[in-house]
Enzyme design. Sequence first.
Site, PDB file in Angstrom:
ATOM      1  N   TYR A 131      52.144  56.308  41.878  1.00  0.00           N
ATOM      2  CA  TYR A 131      53.263  56.974  42.134  1.00  0.00           C
ATOM      3  C   TYR A 131      53.665  56.749  43.592  1.00  0.00           C
ATOM      4  O   TYR A 131      52.755  56.983  44.598  1.00  0.00           O
ATOM      5  CB  TYR A 131      53.592  58.165  41.854  1.00  0.00           C
ATOM      6  CG  TYR A 131      54.742  58.856  42.216  1.00  0.00           C
ATOM      7  CD1 TYR A 131      55.992  58.766  41.338  1.00  0.00           C
ATOM      8  CD2 TYR A 131      55.056  59.352  43.460  1.00  0.00           C
ATOM      9  CE1 TYR A 131      57.332  59.192  41.437  1.00  0.00           C
ATOM     10  CE2 TYR A 131      56.486  59.765  43.709  1.00  0.00           C
ATOM     11  CZ  TYR A 131      57.380  59.750  42.836  1.00  0.00           C
ATOM     12  OH  TYR A 131      58.647  60.410  43.183  1.00  0.00           O
TER      13      TYR A 131
ATOM     14  N   GLU B 152      62.221  55.288  44.583  1.00  0.00           N
ATOM     15  CA  GLU B 152      61.200  55.719  43.629  1.00  0.00           C
ATOM     16  C   GLU B 152      60.725  54.530  42.985  1.00  0.00           C
ATOM     17  O   GLU B 152      61.306  53.985  42.137  1.00  0.00           O
ATOM     18  CB  GLU B 152      61.522  56.841  42.540  1.00  0.00           C
ATOM     19  CG  GLU B 152      60.389  57.509  41.943  1.00  0.00           C
ATOM     20  CD  GLU B 152      60.625  58.820  41.000  1.00  0.00           C
ATOM     21  OE1 GLU B 152      61.616  58.276  40.051  1.00  0.00           O
ATOM     22  OE2 GLU B 152      60.318  59.612  41.092  1.00  0.00           O
TER      23      GLU B 152
END
Length: 399
Positions: free
Chosen positions: A119, A207
């Site tokens: 992530y 993101e």
Amino acid sequence: MNVHEYQGKELLAKFGVAIPAGYPALTVEEAVAGAKQLPGPLYVVKSQIHAGGRGKGKFKELPADAKGGVRLAKSLEEVESHAKEMLGNTLVTVQTGEAGKQVNRLYVTDGVDIAKEYYLSLLVDRATGRVAFIVSTEGGMDIETVAHDTPEKIATIAIDPASGFQPHHGRSIAFALKLKGDTNKQAQVLAKQLYDAFVSLDCEMLEINPLVEDVNGNLLVLDTKMSFDSNALFRHPDVFAMRDETEEDPAEIEASKYDLAYIKLDGNIGCMVNGAGLAMATMDIIKLNGAFPANFLDVGGGATTEKVTAAFKIILSDPAVEGILVNIFGGIMKCDVIAAGIIAAAKDVNLSVPLVVRLEGTNVELGKELLNNSGLPIVAANDLGDAAKKIVAEVNKGK
Ligand code: ADP
Ligand code: MG
């Protein structure tokens, strides 16, 4: 403003970011044509909506055991059948709410042989006033869950704007992701590319979930979610051109045409207020009286009759609205001008729900007189508390 995954990837590719090849598609034919240009034999067909969680999402029109909004395909025939099942159907994910979102675009991309998912995101950290990287070795899943259950697995690296991105930031990021050898070096290069993209495109959020390491140790961006500072969009016509209005609330688009700040909410009391602070206070006091606002609406300081009429129409276009509370402070504007606007607008839209009006400020007596003599069933209120009580009572009448 948000963009689709494929658009975000297009923007990032210009900064040198490593992204698997892929093609957007509006039709089944385009999806197959896109896949034909890819090497295969593994393809991924991805629903393009402005919401995450697509992989685990469900299509409303398909049986419960049907696959989600991100699907692997091992042949062109499979690409075709997936595209057929997805296009035009409604995908419900953890981020779309129950109503879901209709899938009108697809993205067909190379299937990657994934060794591990990570992530990585960038955002403006309000606490430090800096752009910060949030990274975690736990990629591919819901980051809120990781933050809640295993916060130690999330690292935050903030960049001082005075120094800008330095090589040590890149090393910290690669280290936090526990990467080794060449993959570690790739992460340092990627971090710099992403920072440059974030700053020069005036992003609010970027993101990447997941960022993956493939079986050959190469880092690839598999998913992107990007949002941009609306106030800076005038500097980026190429980004603005990516706006997909079908992803936005039609009433909010209409409101933006009149420069009204409107956000739809779930309650039944429509609010028309000037000033964001007063709008917030009005919503609070409605709740205090046991009801819920149907919207946030700030008509701004210079509300003209035209603006007030547009605001009324937008509020009334929401079928959930059972009453309207107008709460205006005549500071720059005069109350009589506002009252005239309200009367004209109420007549123009054939107002069918109760209307409570609270005016305060310059020429307030004149304004109230106009409302009282208008012949319209307007309930006048004396102060904010009184106004909220009255509109809640009106809406609850006969219930
Ligand atoms: P969402 O976050 O909306 O569910 P993602 O793009 O993150 O959508 O896809 C969900 C999952 O699907 C990823 O975590 C990854 O495991 C897999 N996936 C996505 N794209 C690819 C790809 N190009 N190759 C292989 N697997 C993929
Ligand atoms: Mg994702």
